[in-house]
Write a protein that holds these residues in place. Structure first.
Motif, short mmCIF file in Angstrom:
data_model
loop_
_atom_site.label_atom_id
_atom_site.label_comp_id
_atom_site.label_asym_id
_atom_site.label_seq_id
_atom_site.Cartn_x
_atom_site.Cartn_y
_atom_site.Cartn_z
N GLY A 67 0.84 -1.20 0.00
CA GLY A 67 0.00 0.00 0.00
C GLY A 67 0.87 1.23 0.00
N TYR A 68 0.65 2.14 -0.96
CA TYR A 68 1.49 3.34 -1.10
C TYR A 68 0.65 4.60 -0.99
N LEU A 69 1.09 5.50 -0.11
CA LEU A 69 0.40 6.80 0.03
C LEU A 69 0.93 7.73 -1.06
N ASP A 70 0.20 7.78 -2.16
CA ASP A 70 0.58 8.62 -3.30
C ASP A 70 -0.23 9.91 -3.26
N GLN A 71 0.45 11.03 -2.95
CA GLN A 71 -0.25 12.30 -2.81
C GLN A 71 -0.68 12.87 -4.17
N TYR A 72 -0.26 12.20 -5.26
CA TYR A 72 -0.61 12.69 -6.60
C TYR A 72 -1.46 11.66 -7.35
N ALA A 73 -2.05 10.72 -6.63
CA ALA A 73 -2.85 9.67 -7.26
C ALA A 73 -4.10 10.26 -7.91
N LYS A 74 -4.49 9.69 -9.04
CA LYS A 74 -5.71 10.10 -9.73
C LYS A 74 -6.88 9.30 -9.17
N LEU A 75 -7.88 9.95 -8.68
CA LEU A 75 -9.04 9.28 -8.09
C LEU A 75 -10.25 9.42 -9.01
N ASP A 76 -11.18 8.48 -8.88
CA ASP A 76 -12.45 8.60 -9.59
C ASP A 76 -13.28 9.66 -8.86
N LEU A 179 4.65 5.01 3.29
CA LEU A 179 3.99 6.27 3.62
C LEU A 179 4.96 7.43 3.46
N ASP A 180 4.63 8.34 2.55
CA ASP A 180 5.47 9.51 2.29
C ASP A 180 4.79 10.74 2.91
N GLU A 181 5.36 11.22 4.00
CA GLU A 181 4.85 12.39 4.74
C GLU A 181 3.35 12.25 5.08
N PRO A 182 2.96 11.22 5.83
CA PRO A 182 1.53 11.01 6.11
C PRO A 182 0.92 12.04 7.05
N THR A 183 1.75 12.78 7.79
CA THR A 183 1.20 13.74 8.77
C THR A 183 1.00 15.14 8.20
N ASN A 184 1.39 15.34 6.93
CA ASN A 184 1.36 16.70 6.37
C ASN A 184 -0.02 17.36 6.42
#
Length: 509
Positions: A67-76, A179-184
């Motif tokens: 599971g990857y926290l992608d802050q630029y993921a494209k969502l529906d 997780l990349d910067e999950p607290t931002n």
């Protein structure tokens, strides 16, 4: 769970890592740290197969779920928040659909009845009847309920969408979390809950964060990227710092000794290779030199010297806010009333999504108030740091961005100011979009340094900064003699110098 062997990678002409290796085991809670620009997010992209490394191997355990926290993921964006979070349980809902199809057949076949029994057992064992309560629990604890679970994703800000992605990952409970910067985009209350959640997480995770207090509480090992190498340390962040100072000193000594040895060999070769009597000895030394595993030259990142230009301030009240309603189509908060005295340093807190950034955008004139008013002192000159790392033209480099804003500065002067923000000469020539979050933040701080002001308005300026940069910024704000409003979720950053703390949550009391 993961094995990385002899990995090397460069970005443009910048070497990020050379022959790094490490392993991740089940149950390990790993923190990935390093100065801004050392390649932490790039390493995540290599682990995920999004970037092919120059050299080396990345091997995941077979059939592992990542599971990857992608802050630029494209969502529906047509889905609502609740509909999107339900997709975390796709396998369970797929089993439910199959079960309903079998019920519709009304078959008396023993195989069908056995299949129905197994599907029912699968649903019960995997918490089918608790799905909604699981979703609501995570939503409550991450502040998503306040956003609105029936809200379409298209109506959410980038930060809110990142929070929704994080919630889905936690509901999925993958074998490994990246997780990349999950607290931002979380406030203090929600960070505390996430902290407890991750501490109890039975599976493995790797986390990039510049919130060192948070890292200290959730990790049991640290991987540190420095000098193009990676070292793994047992223990939490505090224990890592204690070990690192000792190892770093050892590395510098080893590098110095090796350089002396190399110089000695090179001098001998140069002196003896032309003599017939010693040519063979010179060749032998050359082979010795060629086979030597040379240590990477330590690249000492200089401490930044942030220096904001302060203008004189008025002796009257710096800011008066009366019955101010903020928002876009509707008011986000009840009417706001407060005052800020001359030279007062004020911190605004409140749960994420409540409207802190909207309030700051209203004060700097980017958004019109719905009703009410506010008034700054007459001679006020604002300096504004916006939370989002967005540039008008991300294809420009740092020099071009600063020069466009301050055309009277020579390129030499621009380079000097960027160097003060500890941006290297190579980095300032790269497209800003290719830089790390910390490097982009330093460009924004450089713009702020060149804007004389007597009232700083800062929206989460520490989100992407490394330890050294954060320490320097903290000292600069502590010594700031004019007015200041700061929005921050890091209490340790401001608690020593804030004159006044306004908790926006109290407006709902």
């Amino acid at each position: 769970m993961l094995k990385v062997e002899n990995l090397s990678h460069s970005f443009a002409d910048k070497l990020l890592y050379k022959n790094i290796s490490f392993e991740l085991y089940k149950g390990e809670h790993m923190g990935l740290v390093g100065q801004n620009g050392t390649g932490k997010t790039t390493l995540f992209n290599i682990l995920l197969g999004k970037i092919i490394p120059d050299k080396g191997n990345v091997t995941w355990l077979k059939n592992i779920k990542i599971g990857y926290l992608d802050q630029y993921a494209k969502l529906d964006e047509n889905l609502t928040v609740f509909e999107y979070l339900k997709t975390a349980f796709e396998k369970i809902f797929d089993a439910e659909r199959k079960l309903n199809e079998l019920y519709e057949k009304l078959s008396t076949d023993d195989k069908v009845i056995d299949r129905i029994s197994k599907l029912q057992e699968f649903l019960e064992n995997n918490g089918y009847y608790q799905i909604e309560s699981q979703i609501m629990k995570v939503c409550d604890n991450l502040g998503i309920t306040a956003i609105g679970i029936d809200k379409p994703l298209k109506n959410l800000s980038g930060g809110e969408q990142t929070k929704i992605i994080l919630a889905k990952l936690l509901l999925e409970k993958p074998d490994v979390l990246l997780l990349d910067e999950p607290t931002n985009f979380l406030d203090k209350k929600h960070i505390k809950w996430l902290q407890e959640y991750l501490r109890a997480y039975k599976n493995a995770f790797i986390i990039i964060s510049h919130d060192f207090d948070f890292l200290d509480k959730v990790t049991n090992c640290i991987c540190d990227i420095e000098f193009c190498s990676l070292k793994k340390y047992k223990g939490n962040f505090t224990h890592f710092l204690e070990q690192k100072d000792f190892k770093r000193e050892g590395y510098l000594k080893a590098y110095s000794m090796q350089q002396k040895q190399i110089k000695k060999l090179e001098q001998y070769i140069a002196k003896n290779k032309v003599r017939a009597s010693t040519a063979n000895m010179a060749k032998s030394r050359q082979k010795q030199l060629d086979k030597m595993d040379k240590l990477t030259k330590p690249q000492i990142v200089p401490m930044p010297t942030f220096n904001f230009k302060s203008l004189p301030i008025s002796s009257q009240k710096a800011l008066i806010i009366k019955n101010l309603e903020i928002g876009y189509n509707y008011a986000l908060l009840p009417k706001i009333n407060f005052e800020i005295k001359s030279a007062q340093k004020t911190v605004i807190t409140g749960f994420n999504g409540i409207g802190k950034s909207t309030l700051l955008k209203t004060l700097v004139g980017q958004i019109k108030p719905i009703s009410g008013n506010f008034e700054f002192a007459q001679n006020t000159k604002l300096g504004y740091f916006k939370q989002d790392l967005q540039f008008e033209n991300p294809s420009l480099n740092a020099i071009e961005i600063i020069s466009a804003k301050f055309p009277k500065l020579s390129e030499k002067q621009v380079r000097k100011y960027l160097a003060q923000c500890s941006l290297k000469s190579k980095d300032v020539l790269q497209k800003v979009s290719s830089l790390s979050g910390g490097e982009q933040t330093k460009i924004k701080i450089c713009l702020l340094m060149l804007t004389p002001s007597n009232f700083l308005i800062l929206d989460e300026p520490t989100n992407h900064l490394d330890e050294n940069s954060k320490t320097v910024l903290k000292t600069q704000l502590e010594n700031w003699q004019a007015n200041l409003i700061l929005v921050s979720h890091e209490e340790n950053f401001y608690k020593d110098w804030a004159d006044k703390i306004i908790d926006i949550n109290n407006y709902f009391a």
